[in-house]
Enzyme design. Structure first.
Site, PDB file in Angstrom:
ATOM      1  N   SER A 201       0.823  -1.220   0.000  1.00 40.54           N
ATOM      2  CA  SER A 201       0.000   0.000   0.000  1.00 40.54           C
ATOM      3  C   SER A 201       0.853   1.264   0.000  1.00 40.54           C
ATOM      4  O   SER A 201       0.342   2.358  -0.243  1.00 40.54           O
ATOM      5  CB  SER A 201      -0.953   0.010   1.204  1.00 40.54           C
ATOM      6  OG  SER A 201      -0.238   0.059   2.415  1.00 40.54           O
ATOM      7  N   HIS A 202       2.151   1.137   0.273  1.00 39.74           N
ATOM      8  CA  HIS A 202       3.026   2.308   0.230  1.00 39.74           C
ATOM      9  C   HIS A 202       4.226   2.085  -0.687  1.00 39.74           C
ATOM     10  O   HIS A 202       5.246   2.756  -0.568  1.00 39.74           O
ATOM     11  CB  HIS A 202       3.410   2.756   1.652  1.00 39.74           C
ATOM     12  CG  HIS A 202       2.221   3.324   2.345  1.00 39.74           C
ATOM     13  ND1 HIS A 202       1.278   2.519   2.968  1.00 39.74           N
ATOM     14  CD2 HIS A 202       1.763   4.600   2.444  1.00 39.74           C
ATOM     15  CE1 HIS A 202       0.299   3.277   3.426  1.00 39.74           C
ATOM     16  NE2 HIS A 202       0.565   4.538   3.132  1.00 39.74           N
TER      17      HIS A 202
ATOM     18  N   GLU B 132      -4.636   0.601   2.478  1.00 42.48           N
ATOM     19  CA  GLU B 132      -5.082  -0.803   2.590  1.00 42.48           C
ATOM     20  C   GLU B 132      -6.554  -0.922   2.182  1.00 42.48           C
ATOM     21  O   GLU B 132      -6.957  -1.921   1.593  1.00 42.48           O
ATOM     22  CB  GLU B 132      -4.897  -1.325   4.023  1.00 42.48           C
ATOM     23  CG  GLU B 132      -3.442  -1.396   4.486  1.00 42.48           C
ATOM     24  CD  GLU B 132      -2.621  -2.450   3.735  1.00 42.48           C
ATOM     25  OE1 GLU B 132      -3.225  -3.415   3.226  1.00 42.48           O
ATOM     26  OE2 GLU B 132      -1.395  -2.277   3.640  1.00 42.48           O
TER      27      GLU B 132
HETATM   28  P1  NDP Z   1      -0.859  -2.542  10.171  1.00 45.92           P
HETATM   29  O1  NDP Z   1      -2.097  -2.549  10.979  1.00 45.92           O
HETATM   30  O2  NDP Z   1      -0.732  -3.501   9.059  1.00 45.92           O
HETATM   31  O3  NDP Z   1       0.406  -2.774  11.124  1.00 45.92           O
HETATM   32  C1  NDP Z   1       0.673  -1.889  12.177  1.00 45.92           C
HETATM   33  C2  NDP Z   1       1.875  -2.339  12.973  1.00 45.92           C
HETATM   34  O4  NDP Z   1       1.515  -3.446  13.787  1.00 45.92           O
HETATM   35  C3  NDP Z   1       3.060  -2.799  12.129  1.00 45.92           C
HETATM   36  O5  NDP Z   1       4.244  -2.334  12.696  1.00 45.92           O
HETATM   37  C4  NDP Z   1       2.962  -4.331  12.212  1.00 45.92           C
HETATM   38  O6  NDP Z   1       4.212  -4.992  12.032  1.00 45.92           O
HETATM   39  C5  NDP Z   1       2.447  -4.510  13.621  1.00 45.92           C
HETATM   40  N1  NDP Z   1       1.759  -5.766  13.805  1.00 45.92           N
HETATM   41  C6  NDP Z   1       0.769  -6.292  13.042  1.00 45.92           C
HETATM   42  N2  NDP Z   1       0.373  -7.466  13.545  1.00 45.92           N
HETATM   43  C7  NDP Z   1       1.128  -7.698  14.652  1.00 45.92           C
HETATM   44  C8  NDP Z   1       1.197  -8.751  15.607  1.00 45.92           C
HETATM   45  N3  NDP Z   1       0.403  -9.815  15.529  1.00 45.92           N
HETATM   46  N4  NDP Z   1       2.094  -8.639  16.590  1.00 45.92           N
HETATM   47  C9  NDP Z   1       2.911  -7.580  16.705  1.00 45.92           C
HETATM   48  N5  NDP Z   1       2.892  -6.547  15.828  1.00 45.92           N
HETATM   49  C10 NDP Z   1       2.018  -6.614  14.821  1.00 45.92           C
HETATM   50  O7  NDP Z   1      -0.572  -1.064   9.579  1.00 45.92           O
HETATM   51  P2  NDP Z   1      -1.565   0.117   9.203  1.00 45.92           P
HETATM   52  O8  NDP Z   1      -2.587  -0.389   8.242  1.00 45.92           O
HETATM   53  O9  NDP Z   1      -2.047   0.807  10.413  1.00 45.92           O
HETATM   54  O10 NDP Z   1      -0.544   1.098   8.436  1.00 45.92           O
HETATM   55  C11 NDP Z   1       0.142   0.642   7.283  1.00 45.92           C
HETATM   56  C12 NDP Z   1       1.133   1.676   6.818  1.00 45.92           C
HETATM   57  O11 NDP Z   1       0.469   2.823   6.325  1.00 45.92           O
HETATM   58  C13 NDP Z   1       2.125   2.184   7.861  1.00 45.92           C
HETATM   59  O12 NDP Z   1       3.428   1.929   7.352  1.00 45.92           O
HETATM   60  C14 NDP Z   1       1.878   3.676   7.929  1.00 45.92           C
HETATM   61  O13 NDP Z   1       3.034   4.490   8.109  1.00 45.92           O
HETATM   62  C15 NDP Z   1       1.266   3.949   6.575  1.00 45.92           C
HETATM   63  N6  NDP Z   1       0.438   5.150   6.622  1.00 45.92           N
HETATM   64  C16 NDP Z   1       0.939   6.322   6.134  1.00 45.92           C
HETATM   65  C17 NDP Z   1       0.185   7.482   6.208  1.00 45.92           C
HETATM   66  C18 NDP Z   1       0.727   8.798   5.766  1.00 45.92           C
HETATM   67  O14 NDP Z   1       0.033   9.787   5.930  1.00 45.92           O
HETATM   68  N7  NDP Z   1       1.938   8.885   5.252  1.00 45.92           N
HETATM   69  C19 NDP Z   1      -1.177   7.473   6.763  1.00 45.92           C
HETATM   70  C20 NDP Z   1      -1.571   6.186   7.296  1.00 45.92           C
HETATM   71  C21 NDP Z   1      -0.797   5.073   7.199  1.00 45.92           C
HETATM   72  P3  NDP Z   1       4.521  -5.763  10.643  1.00 45.92           P
HETATM   73  O15 NDP Z   1       4.722  -4.680   9.613  1.00 45.92           O
HETATM   74  O16 NDP Z   1       5.730  -6.580  10.913  1.00 45.92           O
HETATM   75  O17 NDP Z   1       3.303  -6.597  10.359  1.00 45.92           O
HETATM   76  O1  PYC Z   2      -2.673   4.829   3.715  1.00 55.30           O
HETATM   77  O2  PYC Z   2      -3.850   6.233   4.920  1.00 55.30           O
HETATM   78  C1  PYC Z   2      -2.944   5.981   4.115  1.00 55.30           C
HETATM   79  C2  PYC Z   2      -2.077   7.076   3.630  1.00 55.30           C
HETATM   80  C3  PYC Z   2      -2.326   8.394   3.646  1.00 55.30           C
HETATM   81  C4  PYC Z   2      -1.211   9.006   3.093  1.00 55.30           C
HETATM   82  C5  PYC Z   2      -0.327   8.051   2.744  1.00 55.30           C
HETATM   83  N1  PYC Z   2      -0.869   6.875   3.108  1.00 55.30           N
END
Ligand code: NDP
Ligand code: PYC
Length: 336
Positions: free
Chosen positions: A47-48, A188
């Site tokens: 997703s990124h 996602e």
């Molecule tokens: P997830 O819910 O997939 O994962 C969140 C964190 O939880 C990760 O570090 C993951 O590690 C960890 N995790 C997941 N399952 C377990 C487990 N069973 N035990 C321990 N740790 C666990 O991520 P999100 O959907 O919340 O976010 C995905 C990405 O989107 C992030 O990288 C975030 O920076 C990015 N994002 C960027 C935005 C922006 O504005 N630039 C906005 C929103 C999100 P692992 O990766 O090893 O599974």
């Molecule tokens: O996945 O929510 C998101 C997001 C916002 C900006 C970059 N990623």
């Protein structure tokens, strides 16, 4: 699952670099943005990864983002380093701020990096891992554009507002968690819509304010914070640190100024770095290693970030699978 095109990381890198260069990025910015997306592809964080390339290109084509921006660094206070991205993408600004932040943190034990006038469209673990590899602990957050309702509301105010935290290890990769304060990253949800998958309950509401597991309806409606009011408070904190504190736009302000071209809006980022070696416990590393061992001794427990690192190991000699439609789109954007 849609049809896909297999390619090595090196081929994916060249594809991205060529596309950004063809759309007005200079070499340094194209390299930095490409490295960030390819790191995500390598770690299985689709997703990124290259999924974001059409958005980066849209922002270049509309003139919202300056593909030739040269970030500048200012030491605002002994413990505060500021990078002004001058309207460019975040990756080069982050790179320029890293060494001064590490230096300030080693000097003082604690320091912060404030990034302004950047366009952030990536995962945060990229910047956190780099700091942990320098032996520091770090926390980062950034806001976006309204996508999520504060707890109790049905109207978007906060971005999906991610927060990441990392801790250095003696051997091997740092422990890093990186999570949206929304129940799921919007990227996602977009991928679930593309692949025709249903969402788990609790991710969002449709435009009528009703709970739904249809990703297309959530994208038209509003997302919800993870854990109700707890995730909502974290999203509020992210707005205050990455906008209120650093002097950038809150998500709702970013949207008011954005041209809605599909690329990242202008905003800020906040990073706090800590040098554990300066907090008085010479045995901190052994102590924390013991803590991780204890965690992992519990059946079913894993460390955050371990899934990404397992993917990274697998990918060392492997290939990524890019959805055929995305591959075609990128080629078209690159003028091929
Ligand atoms: P997830 O819910 O997939 O994962 C969140 C964190 O939880 C990760 O570090 C993951 O590690 C960890 N995790 C997941 N399952 C377990 C487990 N069973 N035990 C321990 N740790 C666990 O991520 P999100 O959907 O919340 O976010 C995905 C990405 O989107 C992030 O990288 C975030 O920076 C990015 N994002 C960027 C935005 C922006 O504005 N630039 C906005 C929103 C999100 P692992 O990766 O090893 O599974
Ligand atoms: O996945 O929510 C998101 C997001 C916002 C900006 C970059 N990623």
């Amino acid at each position: 699952m849609s049809e896909s095109v297999e390619m090595s990381l090196a081929e994916a890198y060249d594809l991205s670099l060529g596309c950004l260069l063809a759309n007005g990025c200079d070499g340094e910015n194209a390299r930095a943005v490409t490295e960030t997306m390819i790191a995500a592809e390598r770690d299985g964080a689709a997703s990124h990864g290259l999924f974001r390339l059409p958005g980066y290109v849209a922002a270049l084509r509309s003139g919202k983002v300056d593909g030739g921006a040269a970030p500048t660094v200012n030491r605002l206070a002994p413990g505060v380093v500021q990078v002004d991205g001058h309207g460019g993408f975040a990756p080069l600004a982050l790179e320029r701020g890293r060494a001064p932040l590490v230096e300030a943190t080693r000097e003082q034990g604690i320091a912060a990096l404030s990034l302004i006038r950047i366009h952030h469209f990536a995962a945060l673990w990229v910047e956190i891992e780099a700091l942990c590899e320098a032996g520091l602990a770090a926390l980062a957050c950034t806001a976006y554009m309204p996508a999520m309702a504060p707890a109790g509301g049905r109207e978007a105010l906060y971005g999906t507002n991610p927060m990441a935290f990392g801790w250095p290890r003696r051997n091997g990769p740092p422990v890093v968690f990186d999570q949206a304060s929304a129940a799921m990253a919007r990227g996602e949800v977009m991928i679930a819509a593309r692949e025709g998958h249903e969402l788990p309950p609790g991710v969002g509401l449709n435009p009528d304010g009703q709970a739904t597991t249809d990703p297309n309806e959530v994208l038209k409606g509003v997302m919800l914070p993870f854990g109700g009011y707890k995730g909502s408070s974290i999203a509020m904190m992210v707005e205050l640190l990455a906008a209120g504190l650093v002097g950038e736009r809150f998500s709702f302000e970013a949207a008011q100024h954005d041209n809605k071209d599909g690329g990242p809006p202008r905003g800020g980022e906040f990073i706090l770095a800590l040098d554990p070696a300066r907090f008085g416990d010479a045995g901190w590393m052994d102590h924390c290693e013991g803590f991780f061992e204890k965690m992992l001794s519990i059946e079913g427990v894993r460390l955050p970030g371990s899934r990404r690192h397992a993917n990274r190991d697998k990918m060392a000699a492997g290939a990524i699978k890019l959805p055929a439609q995305l591959h075609e789109k990128i080629q078209e954007l690159a003028g091929k």
